[in-house]
Scaffold this motif. Sequence first.
Motif, PDB file in Angstrom:
ATOM      1  N   ASP A 115       0.802  -1.349   0.007  1.00 45.71           N
ATOM      2  CA  ASP A 115      -0.003  -0.517   0.237  1.00 45.71           C
ATOM      3  C   ASP A 115       0.799   1.539  -0.040  1.00 45.71           C
ATOM      4  O   ASP A 115       0.071   2.750  -0.299  1.00 45.71           O
ATOM      5  N   THR A 116       1.843   0.399   0.522  1.00 49.00           N
ATOM      6  CA  THR A 116       3.358   2.654   0.277  1.00 49.00           C
ATOM      7  C   THR A 116       4.625   2.145  -0.334  1.00 49.00           C
ATOM      8  O   THR A 116       4.752   0.753  -0.577  1.00 49.00           O
TER       9      THR A 116
ATOM     10  N   GLY B  59      -1.292  -0.529  -6.128  1.00 48.12           N
ATOM     11  CA  GLY B  59      -2.118   0.045  -4.987  1.00 48.12           C
ATOM     12  C   GLY B  59      -1.011   1.324  -4.243  1.00 48.12           C
ATOM     13  O   GLY B  59      -1.562   1.043  -3.075  1.00 48.12           O
ATOM     14  N   VAL B  60       0.082   1.377  -4.569  1.00 49.37           N
ATOM     15  CA  VAL B  60       0.158   2.560  -3.991  1.00 49.37           C
ATOM     16  C   VAL B  60      -0.165   4.157  -4.288  1.00 49.37           C
ATOM     17  O   VAL B  60       0.630   4.465  -5.454  1.00 49.37           O
ATOM     18  N   PRO B  61      -0.964   4.580  -3.445  1.00 46.97           N
ATOM     19  CA  PRO B  61      -1.774   6.480  -3.966  1.00 46.97           C
ATOM     20  C   PRO B  61      -0.961   7.093  -3.867  1.00 46.97           C
ATOM     21  O   PRO B  61      -0.725   7.914  -4.841  1.00 46.97           O
ATOM     22  N   GLU B  62       0.348   7.127  -2.960  1.00 44.88           N
ATOM     23  CA  GLU B  62       1.389   7.956  -2.836  1.00 44.88           C
ATOM     24  C   GLU B  62       2.090   8.258  -4.126  1.00 44.88           C
ATOM     25  O   GLU B  62       2.436   9.091  -4.604  1.00 44.88           O
TER      26      GLU B  62
ATOM     27  N   LYS C  57       0.443   8.308  -6.845  1.00 48.50           N
ATOM     28  CA  LYS C  57      -0.365   8.845  -8.246  1.00 48.50           C
ATOM     29  C   LYS C  57      -0.664  10.355  -8.105  1.00 48.50           C
ATOM     30  O   LYS C  57       0.018  11.426  -7.405  1.00 48.50           O
ATOM     31  N   GLY C  58      -0.575  11.706  -8.898  1.00 51.54           N
ATOM     32  CA  GLY C  58      -0.699  12.290  -8.484  1.00 51.54           C
ATOM     33  C   GLY C  58      -0.570  13.795  -9.509  1.00 51.54           C
ATOM     34  O   GLY C  58       1.420  12.902 -10.443  1.00 51.54           O
TER      35      GLY C  58
ATOM     36  N   GLU D  63      -3.418   9.101 -18.528  1.00 50.48           N
ATOM     37  CA  GLU D  63      -3.787  10.367 -17.899  1.00 50.48           C
ATOM     38  C   GLU D  63      -2.413  11.541 -18.060  1.00 50.48           C
ATOM     39  O   GLU D  63      -2.768  12.562 -17.884  1.00 50.48           O
TER      40      GLU D  63
ATOM     41  N   THR E 298       2.933   3.642 -17.573  1.00 47.35           N
ATOM     42  CA  THR E 298       3.238   4.128 -16.859  1.00 47.35           C
ATOM     43  C   THR E 298       4.774   5.356 -17.112  1.00 47.35           C
ATOM     44  O   THR E 298       5.914   4.709 -17.224  1.00 47.35           O
TER      45      THR E 298
ATOM     46  N   THR F  95      10.077   7.565  -7.627  1.00 51.86           N
ATOM     47  CA  THR F  95       8.514   7.933  -7.181  1.00 51.86           C
ATOM     48  C   THR F  95       7.475   9.489  -7.601  1.00 51.86           C
ATOM     49  O   THR F  95       6.728   8.976  -7.878  1.00 51.86           O
TER      50      THR F  95
END
Lengths: 166, 267
Positions: free
Chosen positions: B10-11, B53-56, B58-59, B77, B108, B161
């Motif tokens: 998750d991280t 599944g690592v939200p950090e 994204k963006g 995206e 990605t 990252t």
Amino acid sequence: MAAVSMTVNGKAVTADVEPRTLLVQFIRENLKLTGTHVGCDTSQCGACVVHVDGKAMKSCTLLAVQCNGASIVTIEGLAGADGTLHPMQAAFREHHGLQCGFCTPGMIMSAVDIVNRKGSDLDEHTIREELEGNICRCTGYHNIVRAVETGAKAMAGSAPVRQAAE
Amino acid sequence: MYAFTYHRPDTVRQAAGLLARKDDAKIIAGGHTLLPTMKQRLASPGALVDLGGVPELKGIERKGRGLIIGAMMTHAEVAESAAVQEAIPGLAALAANIGDPHVRHRGTIGGSIANNDPAADYPAACIAMGAIIVTNKRKIPAEDFFQGMFGTALEEGEIVTKVAFGIPSRSAYAKFRNPASRYALVGVYVAKRGGEVRVAVTGAGASGVFRWTAAEEALKKRFAPKSLEGVKADPSGLNSDIHADAEYRAHLINVMARRAVEAALGK
């Protein structure tokens, strides 16, 4: 083995699979939904395209475990419960947008994705560019492009059509 | 494909822990290079650590004169992001032309950069705009990051990252695609920021992405396609294969650079 659960064509499914199981294998061999085809198996031909959380992807280049929790739509999920064809399927039939038909499931899933992203008023150039990831080895592209153009327009009015069918 | 164990942290911290603990573990981002490689048995990792599944990771964020893109942002995206289109339209256009629509839904920016395929598009953008590659351990300038074909400065267990781009005043990318594979036979990213001009070339070099300094000098004097007339790329060090020989690639570099300048000028 790894546990996977996902929604496929609106139905919840769960299974224990080897992590190396491709999404397309899972769909075809576990769920017996054989409408999704394996063409090249190298992420080039697009016969295996399905929608994962609303986006067209090549299911030969995804692991089933990567799609844990996802919502998948395959070609079997397009038609109405009573068998009424989706407007894009109907357009492919009307315009004979296929010869051998092997690429057709992927073509149709891609075509629906194009409309979802670009709207229903598509010119020929856009359709041809957007179909870059789908190869038809019968080279029947002219009719495929016509089918997508017509299917896209029909999709604009698809909600009432489907309601009427239901 | 050989068997492996699958992990979905998750991280970033958990991902780094898994990479350190598991034997022969590899990161999977979009998987559109790794899975085909594993199918061919050219790679057979014992474990896959999925960053999906690592939200950090994204963006997309605009910060002053910089644009920061999360490593797990897909090509689609990036292409569709209003922030990218406004800050660096050349980068949005580059992302919109990677692979095909399905590949763009999955591939990605972080994966592309970490893989450093010599025909990938993003490395040229990173070099031309002097991007900083941010990892879980440090910040690496693009020119130190890319180290020849499929080579990067990444150490064992290091995870990309973010990518931080300085926003240029003008920039654009032009590529000549291999008609079959659709990879760049030659791709050129041109970026102008104040008085500085950078020209980065992908697809052509035998050791991956590189800067074409002769073109940079010419464009510094005047940022126009005409400035590149007669400026020849050196064919030594360029790939020669069945798709194109080094001379032809050298010729294409000039043509693509001129097209990129035209596009950057909005012509």
